[in-house]
Design a protein around this motif. Structure first.
Motif, PDB file in Angstrom:
ATOM      1  N   LYS A 193       0.848  -1.197   0.000  1.00  0.00           N
ATOM      2  CA  LYS A 193       0.000   0.000   0.000  1.00  0.00           C
ATOM      3  C   LYS A 193       0.882   1.245   0.000  1.00  0.00           C
ATOM      4  O   LYS A 193       1.741   1.410   0.852  1.00  0.00           O
ATOM      5  N   SER A 194       0.664   2.121  -0.973  1.00  0.00           N
ATOM      6  CA  SER A 194       1.486   3.320  -1.062  1.00  0.00           C
ATOM      7  C   SER A 194       1.066   4.323   0.014  1.00  0.00           C
ATOM      8  O   SER A 194       0.036   4.175   0.670  1.00  0.00           O
ATOM      9  N   GLU A 195       1.842   5.393   0.139  1.00  0.00           N
ATOM     10  CA  GLU A 195       1.583   6.400   1.161  1.00  0.00           C
ATOM     11  C   GLU A 195       0.330   7.221   0.874  1.00  0.00           C
ATOM     12  O   GLU A 195      -0.184   7.903   1.756  1.00  0.00           O
ATOM     13  N   THR A 196      -0.165   7.178  -0.365  1.00  0.00           N
ATOM     14  CA  THR A 196      -1.379   7.926  -0.709  1.00  0.00           C
ATOM     15  C   THR A 196      -2.624   7.030  -0.744  1.00  0.00           C
ATOM     16  O   THR A 196      -3.707   7.501  -1.093  1.00  0.00           O
ATOM     17  N   GLU A 197      -2.478   5.758  -0.403  1.00  0.00           N
ATOM     18  CA  GLU A 197      -3.606   4.823  -0.402  1.00  0.00           C
ATOM     19  C   GLU A 197      -4.066   4.569   1.034  1.00  0.00           C
ATOM     20  O   GLU A 197      -3.275   4.624   1.983  1.00  0.00           O
ATOM     21  N   LEU A 198      -5.368   4.260   1.173  1.00  0.00           N
ATOM     22  CA  LEU A 198      -5.914   3.952   2.494  1.00  0.00           C
ATOM     23  C   LEU A 198      -6.923   2.819   2.376  1.00  0.00           C
ATOM     24  O   LEU A 198      -7.348   2.458   1.276  1.00  0.00           O
ATOM     25  N   GLU A 199      -7.289   2.245   3.515  1.00  0.00           N
ATOM     26  CA  GLU A 199      -8.282   1.180   3.570  1.00  0.00           C
ATOM     27  C   GLU A 199      -9.471   1.646   4.390  1.00  0.00           C
ATOM     28  O   GLU A 199      -9.305   2.298   5.420  1.00  0.00           O
ATOM     29  N   PHE A 200     -10.691   1.289   3.946  1.00  0.00           N
ATOM     30  CA  PHE A 200     -11.894   1.617   4.692  1.00  0.00           C
ATOM     31  C   PHE A 200     -12.140   0.521   5.725  1.00  0.00           C
ATOM     32  O   PHE A 200     -12.840  -0.466   5.473  1.00  0.00           O
ATOM     33  N   LEU A 201     -11.542   0.693   6.904  1.00  0.00           N
ATOM     34  CA  LEU A 201     -11.565  -0.347   7.929  1.00  0.00           C
ATOM     35  C   LEU A 201     -12.692  -0.156   8.937  1.00  0.00           C
ATOM     36  O   LEU A 201     -13.018  -1.078   9.683  1.00  0.00           O
ATOM     37  N   LYS A 202     -13.276   1.046   9.004  1.00  0.00           N
ATOM     38  CA  LYS A 202     -14.359   1.300   9.954  1.00  0.00           C
ATOM     39  C   LYS A 202     -15.633   1.611   9.184  1.00  0.00           C
ATOM     40  O   LYS A 202     -15.589   2.244   8.119  1.00  0.00           O
ATOM     41  N   GLN A 203     -16.775   1.196   9.729  1.00  0.00           N
ATOM     42  CA  GLN A 203     -18.027   1.456   9.037  1.00  0.00           C
ATOM     43  C   GLN A 203     -19.193   1.478  10.019  1.00  0.00           C
ATOM     44  O   GLN A 203     -19.096   0.936  11.121  1.00  0.00           O
ATOM     45  N   PHE A 204     -20.262   2.140   9.623  1.00  0.00           N
ATOM     46  CA  PHE A 204     -21.526   2.055  10.339  1.00  0.00           C
ATOM     47  C   PHE A 204     -22.656   2.136   9.325  1.00  0.00           C
ATOM     48  O   PHE A 204     -22.457   2.533   8.171  1.00  0.00           O
ATOM     49  N   PHE A 205     -23.856   1.727   9.767  1.00  0.00           N
ATOM     50  CA  PHE A 205     -24.989   1.606   8.869  1.00  0.00           C
ATOM     51  C   PHE A 205     -26.147   2.469   9.355  1.00  0.00           C
ATOM     52  O   PHE A 205     -26.336   2.648  10.554  1.00  0.00           O
ATOM     53  N   VAL A 206     -26.913   2.982   8.408  1.00  0.00           N
ATOM     54  CA  VAL A 206     -28.044   3.842   8.720  1.00  0.00           C
ATOM     55  C   VAL A 206     -29.218   3.463   7.825  1.00  0.00           C
ATOM     56  O   VAL A 206     -29.044   3.292   6.614  1.00  0.00           O
ATOM     57  N   LEU A 207     -30.404   3.315   8.417  1.00  0.00           N
ATOM     58  CA  LEU A 207     -31.625   3.066   7.648  1.00  0.00           C
ATOM     59  C   LEU A 207     -32.657   4.104   8.040  1.00  0.00           C
ATOM     60  O   LEU A 207     -33.013   4.219   9.221  1.00  0.00           O
ATOM     61  N   PHE A 208     -33.129   4.880   7.066  1.00  0.00           N
ATOM     62  CA  PHE A 208     -34.162   5.867   7.316  1.00  0.00           C
ATOM     63  C   PHE A 208     -35.472   5.376   6.722  1.00  0.00           C
ATOM     64  O   PHE A 208     -35.587   5.178   5.506  1.00  0.00           O
ATOM     65  N   ASP A 209     -36.451   5.149   7.587  1.00  0.00           N
ATOM     66  CA  ASP A 209     -37.781   4.694   7.195  1.00  0.00           C
ATOM     67  C   ASP A 209     -38.603   5.917   6.785  1.00  0.00           C
ATOM     68  O   ASP A 209     -39.065   6.676   7.636  1.00  0.00           O
ATOM     69  N   LEU A 210     -38.787   6.108   5.480  1.00  0.00           N
ATOM     70  CA  LEU A 210     -39.510   7.277   4.985  1.00  0.00           C
ATOM     71  C   LEU A 210     -40.986   7.254   5.379  1.00  0.00           C
ATOM     72  O   LEU A 210     -41.598   8.300   5.608  1.00  0.00           O
ATOM     73  N   ASP A 211     -41.569   6.062   5.462  1.00  0.00           N
ATOM     74  CA  ASP A 211     -42.991   5.954   5.761  1.00  0.00           C
ATOM     75  C   ASP A 211     -43.315   6.413   7.184  1.00  0.00           C
ATOM     76  O   ASP A 211     -44.371   6.990   7.431  1.00  0.00           O
ATOM     77  N   ASN A 212     -42.395   6.138   8.133  1.00  0.00           N
ATOM     78  CA  ASN A 212     -42.662   6.427   9.547  1.00  0.00           C
ATOM     79  C   ASN A 212     -41.760   7.511  10.126  1.00  0.00           C
ATOM     80  O   ASN A 212     -41.819   7.791  11.323  1.00  0.00           O
ATOM     81  N   ASN A 213     -40.892   8.087   9.284  1.00  0.00           N
ATOM     82  CA  ASN A 213     -39.967   9.125   9.737  1.00  0.00           C
ATOM     83  C   ASN A 213     -39.111   8.653  10.911  1.00  0.00           C
ATOM     84  O   ASN A 213     -38.951   9.334  11.917  1.00  0.00           O
ATOM     85  N   LEU A 214     -38.556   7.454  10.778  1.00  0.00           N
ATOM     86  CA  LEU A 214     -37.704   6.864  11.813  1.00  0.00           C
ATOM     87  C   LEU A 214     -36.330   6.563  11.235  1.00  0.00           C
ATOM     88  O   LEU A 214     -36.200   6.146  10.082  1.00  0.00           O
ATOM     89  N   LEU A 215     -35.322   6.766  12.069  1.00  0.00           N
ATOM     90  CA  LEU A 215     -33.943   6.544  11.663  1.00  0.00           C
ATOM     91  C   LEU A 215     -33.325   5.480  12.559  1.00  0.00           C
ATOM     92  O   LEU A 215     -33.398   5.573  13.778  1.00  0.00           O
TER      93      LEU A 215
END
Length: 239
Positions: free
Chosen positions: A72-94
């Motif tokens: 991996k070069s000095e200008t490259e990175l890895e996406f090692l952290k993540q989180f998920f989000v679901l927004f329910d449009l019908d009920n306005n819930l996140l």
């Protein structure tokens, strides 16, 4: 002549997210990568992050323990952290996988949609919290050096642990890494009772329900952190 109408908080609709598309956003020394899936009923986001540093000059093989130059070069990175989000449009819930990123999500939505969002938590009572809690990740409380805390069983235990009665205000933070609730439910009930009797302060209990969603008790308020309402602010220009 055009006048700017006063700002109002409105419930988001699908059109609010027209500009929300898969993209990369820069942050300090790294990137956020956003994946988007949306239809008339929901908005689903996967938000990954990575940084350029730290970066080792070599990598080590797990099985052979042999080292080689880091590809991996000095200008490259890895996406090692993540989180998920679901927004329910019908009920306005996140729904969050980790609500500690709430402020970050508000910023990402503003940067991508050009609309300001406000995310608020729903509250639930103590009985409901203890009923749905399946595992516990963190317990924190403060034992204060006053007439009320002197009655606390927890303060007596801390005095025994440190072999002194001369303790000032003392905060204990215990990481439990998903301990099952049935093992410590009696303890949790006791510290909540002592908090209500003003024998402890600064109490925080962080855990998850059986589906893996986070719930928090913080300073006397139980918050169903993963179930939030979301509103957006719209500026209307009227001719």
């Amino acid at each position: 002549m055009k006048a700017i109408k006063e700002e109002r908080w409105l419930q988001p609709i699908l059109k609010t997210f027209d500009k929300l598309t898969p993209c990369n956003l820069q942050h300090k020394d790294g990137l956020y990568h956003i994946e988007v899936d949306k239809n008339n009923h929901f908005i689903f986001l996967v938000i990954e992050s990575g940084k350029l540093e730290p970066r080792d000059t070599t990598v080590t093989d797990y099985y052979t323990n042999q080292k080689r130059e880091n590809p991996k070069s000095e200008t490259e990175l890895e996406f090692l952290k993540q989180f998920f989000v679901l927004f329910d449009l019908d009920n306005n819930l996140l729904y969050f996988s980790d609500v500690r990123h709430r402020n970050l999500l508000e910023k990402i939505l503003k940067d991508t949609t050009e609309v300001k969002f406000s995310i608020k938590g729903f509250y639930e009572d103590k009985e409901e919290f203890l009923k749905i809690l399946f595992s516990v990740d963190e317990i924190q409380f403060t034992s204060k050096n006053d007439i009320f805390s002197s009655l606390s069983e927890k303060r007596e235990a801390l005095s025994d642990l440190f072999n002194t009665d001369g303790l000032d205000d003392l905060t204990l933070n215990v990481k439990l890494s998903g301990m099952k609730i049935n093992k410590i439910k009696t303890f949790i009930k006791k510290i909540v009772k002592e908090y209500e009797n003003h024998q402890l302060s600064g109490i925080l209990i962080r855990g998850n329900d059986e589906a893996g969603f986070e719930h928090v008790f913080n300073r006397g308020t139980f918050i169903k952190k993963i179930r939030s309402c979301i509103t957006c602010i719209i500026k209307v220009i009227k001719n």
